[in-house]
Scaffold this motif. Structure first.
Motif, PDB file in Angstrom:
ATOM      1  N   LYS A 142       0.833  -1.198   0.000  1.00 36.26           N
ATOM      2  CA  LYS A 142       0.000   0.000   0.000  1.00 36.26           C
ATOM      3  C   LYS A 142       0.867   1.246   0.000  1.00 36.26           C
ATOM      4  CE  LYS A 142      -3.672   2.309   2.601  1.00 36.26           C
ATOM      5  NZ  LYS A 142      -4.536   2.244   3.795  1.00 36.26           N
ATOM      6  N   PRO A 143       0.707   2.168  -0.951  1.00 31.38           N
ATOM      7  CA  PRO A 143       1.531   3.385  -0.978  1.00 31.38           C
ATOM      8  C   PRO A 143       1.195   4.306   0.189  1.00 31.38           C
ATOM      9  CG  PRO A 143      -0.210   3.507  -2.614  1.00 31.38           C
ATOM     10  CD  PRO A 143      -0.260   2.122  -2.058  1.00 31.38           C
ATOM     11  N   LEU A 144       2.223   4.946   0.728  1.00 33.35           N
ATOM     12  CA  LEU A 144       2.051   5.869   1.837  1.00 33.35           C
ATOM     13  C   LEU A 144       2.555   7.257   1.429  1.00 33.35           C
ATOM     14  CD1 LEU A 144       3.363   3.636   4.753  1.00 33.35           C
ATOM     15  CD2 LEU A 144       0.973   4.151   4.206  1.00 33.35           C
ATOM     16  N   PRO A 145       1.909   8.318   1.870  1.00 32.51           N
ATOM     17  CA  PRO A 145       2.366   9.667   1.508  1.00 32.51           C
ATOM     18  C   PRO A 145       3.714   9.975   2.158  1.00 32.51           C
ATOM     19  CG  PRO A 145       0.663   9.779   3.184  1.00 32.51           C
ATOM     20  CD  PRO A 145       0.749   8.338   2.755  1.00 32.51           C
ATOM     21  N   PRO A 146       4.619  10.607   1.451  1.00 39.95           N
ATOM     22  CA  PRO A 146       5.920  10.947   2.027  1.00 39.95           C
ATOM     23  C   PRO A 146       5.802  12.027   3.085  1.00 39.95           C
ATOM     24  CG  PRO A 146       5.696  11.976  -0.122  1.00 39.95           C
ATOM     25  CD  PRO A 146       4.501  11.104   0.064  1.00 39.95           C
ATOM     26  N   THR A 147       6.659  11.942   4.088  1.00 41.18           N
ATOM     27  CA  THR A 147       6.719  12.946   5.147  1.00 41.18           C
ATOM     28  C   THR A 147       8.106  13.588   5.097  1.00 41.18           C
ATOM     29  OG1 THR A 147       5.271  11.576   6.493  1.00 41.18           O
ATOM     30  CG2 THR A 147       6.436  13.364   7.616  1.00 41.18           C
ATOM     31  N   ARG A 148       8.149  14.880   4.768  1.00 44.46           N
ATOM     32  CA  ARG A 148       9.429  15.536   4.586  1.00 44.46           C
ATOM     33  C   ARG A 148       9.406  16.916   5.229  1.00 44.46           C
ATOM     34  NH1 ARG A 148      12.405  12.901   0.716  1.00 44.46           N
ATOM     35  NH2 ARG A 148      13.771  14.689   0.418  1.00 44.46           N
ATOM     36  N   GLU A 149      10.577  17.343   5.702  1.00 35.16           N
ATOM     37  CA  GLU A 149      10.726  18.687   6.226  1.00 35.16           C
ATOM     38  C   GLU A 149      10.890  19.674   5.069  1.00 35.16           C
ATOM     39  OE1 GLU A 149      14.086  18.527   8.741  1.00 35.16           O
ATOM     40  OE2 GLU A 149      12.979  17.719  10.465  1.00 35.16           O
ATOM     41  N   GLU A 150      10.720  20.958   5.380  1.00 29.34           N
ATOM     42  CA  GLU A 150      10.919  21.986   4.359  1.00 29.34           C
ATOM     43  C   GLU A 150      12.413  22.155   4.086  1.00 29.34           C
ATOM     44  OE1 GLU A 150       7.995  25.478   4.284  1.00 29.34           O
ATOM     45  OE2 GLU A 150       8.277  25.046   6.416  1.00 29.34           O
ATOM     46  N   PRO A 151      12.771  22.541   2.870  1.00 33.64           N
ATOM     47  CA  PRO A 151      14.185  22.805   2.586  1.00 33.64           C
ATOM     48  C   PRO A 151      14.675  24.037   3.339  1.00 33.64           C
ATOM     49  CG  PRO A 151      12.810  23.409   0.719  1.00 33.64           C
ATOM     50  CD  PRO A 151      11.923  22.690   1.686  1.00 33.64           C
ATOM     51  N   THR A 152      15.974  24.111   3.534  1.00 30.72           N
ATOM     52  CA  THR A 152      16.561  25.246   4.249  1.00 30.72           C
ATOM     53  C   THR A 152      16.244  26.555   3.549  1.00 30.72           C
ATOM     54  OG1 THR A 152      18.350  23.814   5.008  1.00 30.72           O
ATOM     55  CG2 THR A 152      18.732  26.172   5.146  1.00 30.72           C
ATOM     56  N   ALA A 153      16.169  26.538   2.222  1.00 31.58           N
ATOM     57  CA  ALA A 153      15.895  27.759   1.472  1.00 31.58           C
ATOM     58  C   ALA A 153      14.545  28.349   1.848  1.00 31.58           C
ATOM     59  CB  ALA A 153      15.940  27.462  -0.026  1.00 31.58           C
ATOM     60  N   ALA A 154      13.516  27.502   1.999  1.00 30.29           N
ATOM     61  CA  ALA A 154      12.189  27.991   2.349  1.00 30.29           C
ATOM     62  C   ALA A 154      12.176  28.565   3.764  1.00 30.29           C
ATOM     63  CB  ALA A 154      11.168  26.865   2.223  1.00 30.29           C
ATOM     64  N   LEU A 155      12.834  27.890   4.688  1.00 26.83           N
ATOM     65  CA  LEU A 155      12.906  28.391   6.058  1.00 26.83           C
ATOM     66  C   LEU A 155      13.656  29.720   6.105  1.00 26.83           C
ATOM     67  CD1 LEU A 155      13.792  25.039   7.893  1.00 26.83           C
ATOM     68  CD2 LEU A 155      11.544  26.140   7.726  1.00 26.83           C
ATOM     69  N   MET A 156      14.740  29.817   5.336  1.00 29.95           N
ATOM     70  CA  MET A 156      15.522  31.043   5.327  1.00 29.95           C
ATOM     71  C   MET A 156      14.746  32.190   4.689  1.00 29.95           C
ATOM     72  SD  MET A 156      18.287  32.298   6.424  1.00 29.95           S
ATOM     73  CE  MET A 156      19.167  30.790   6.840  1.00 29.95           C
ATOM     74  N   LYS A 157      13.917  31.877   3.697  1.00 27.62           N
ATOM     75  CA  LYS A 157      13.101  32.905   3.048  1.00 27.62           C
ATOM     76  C   LYS A 157      12.157  33.546   4.064  1.00 27.62           C
ATOM     77  CE  LYS A 157      11.880  34.776  -0.962  1.00 27.62           C
ATOM     78  NZ  LYS A 157      12.803  35.408  -1.907  1.00 27.62           N
ATOM     79  N   ARG A 158      11.504  32.731   4.884  1.00 28.89           N
ATOM     80  CA  ARG A 158      10.599  33.267   5.899  1.00 28.89           C
ATOM     81  C   ARG A 158      11.363  34.034   6.975  1.00 28.89           C
ATOM     82  NH1 ARG A 158       7.863  28.214   5.419  1.00 28.89           N
ATOM     83  NH2 ARG A 158       8.685  27.522   7.423  1.00 28.89           N
ATOM     84  N   TYR A 159      12.514  33.501   7.340  1.00 29.35           N
ATOM     85  CA  TYR A 159      13.343  34.180   8.341  1.00 29.35           C
ATOM     86  C   TYR A 159      13.762  35.565   7.861  1.00 29.35           C
ATOM     87  CZ  TYR A 159      17.658  35.307  10.875  1.00 29.35           C
ATOM     88  OH  TYR A 159      18.641  35.948  11.583  1.00 29.35           O
ATOM     89  N   CYS A 160      14.154  35.668   6.599  1.00 27.26           N
ATOM     90  CA  CYS A 160      14.576  36.959   6.047  1.00 27.26           C
ATOM     91  C   CYS A 160      13.400  37.928   5.943  1.00 27.26           C
ATOM     92  CB  CYS A 160      15.215  36.759   4.677  1.00 27.26           C
ATOM     93  SG  CYS A 160      16.809  35.902   4.735  1.00 27.26           S
TER      94      CYS A 160
END
Length: 248
Positions: A142-160
């Protein structure tokens, strides 16, 4: 004086280096000038400390002086021979003590590490839950949806963006009703976007700085210089209790 000629015997435990003469200076290149190599080659050729101690002991014990002096003279002659051999190496070779295989290995390691660093910046990293999902996928059809963190670029974009808003906030006028300053996202959206982008580019450049243009050349230069110093140190000590000289 470090040397006394005429009697055919060399006295003392130090021989000044001739490094600095025009005949020994290499042409400017990607490796030269190099302050570490220049300092190492400028040092005098010196007998090891245990041989210097033997000379001091022979002066205190005249009975052993002739025997010890003969052995010391052989070592002094070897020191002179090491100096001549090393100066010949300086004149003939601009780089030694390292193989092309070592340079290739260093280049590949640098490139792979740079790729991993950029992937860490631009790609989402798997969480522990995602690792467990991968194992469960192998055990289940049975396929399961992947669970992944956000890339550093996206986190840094919000931080900036948060930093940009904090910078612009004091310049925003106050709301007449609430008395609070207005949100810069409503007043100066374009200025906020430009400042966020400027901060983001700065953070990205800092994050990837060790792999910026020119860093590979500097890293390989340091590696070659370190290997050359190691090789030349062995040449200086050859026959004096050190290792035999290497062959390129």
């Amino acid at each position: 004086p470090a040397q006394a000629r005429g009697s055919g015997r060399t006295r003392g435990t130090r021989i000044p280096s001739d490094w600095g003469n025009d005949d020994l200076q290499p042409e400017p290149s990607v490796l030269w000038p190099n302050s570490a190599l220049d300092d190492h080659r400028s040092r005098a050729f010196v007998l090891p400390s245990h041989l210097q101690g033997a000379e001091e002991e022979s002066q205190k014990n005249p009975a052993e002086d002739e025997k010890v002096e003969k052995e010391l003279q052989e070592k002094r002659n070897q020191l002179e021979e090491n100096k001549r051999r090393l100066e010949a190496l300086w004149a003939m070779s601009n780089s030694h003590g390292i193989s092309w295989d070592e340079l290739d290995t260093a280049f590949v390691a640098f490139a792979k590490e740079g790729q991993r660093r950029y992937a860490h910046w631009s790609q989402a990293a798997k969480t522990e839950e995602a690792e467990a999902d991968d194992q469960q996928k192998q055990d289940s059809a049975k396929p399961l949806p992947p669970t992944r963190e956000e890339p550093t670029a996206a986190l840094m974009k919000r931080y900036c963006e948060v930093r940009a808003r904090a910078f612009l906030q004091p310049f925003c006028p106050k709301d007449e009703t609430t008395g609070r300053r207005l949100d810069p996202r409503q007043l100066w959206r374009s200025q906020l976007g430009r400042l966020t982008s400027r901060l983001y580019r700065k953070e990205k450049k800092k994050f990837l700085a060790p792999w910026a243009p020119g860093k590979l050349t500097a890293k390989l230069q340091q590696l070659v210089a370190a290997r050359m110093i190691r090789r030349e140190t062995k040449e200086r000590l050859y026959g004096l209790g050190g290792a035999a000289p290497e062959k390129d």
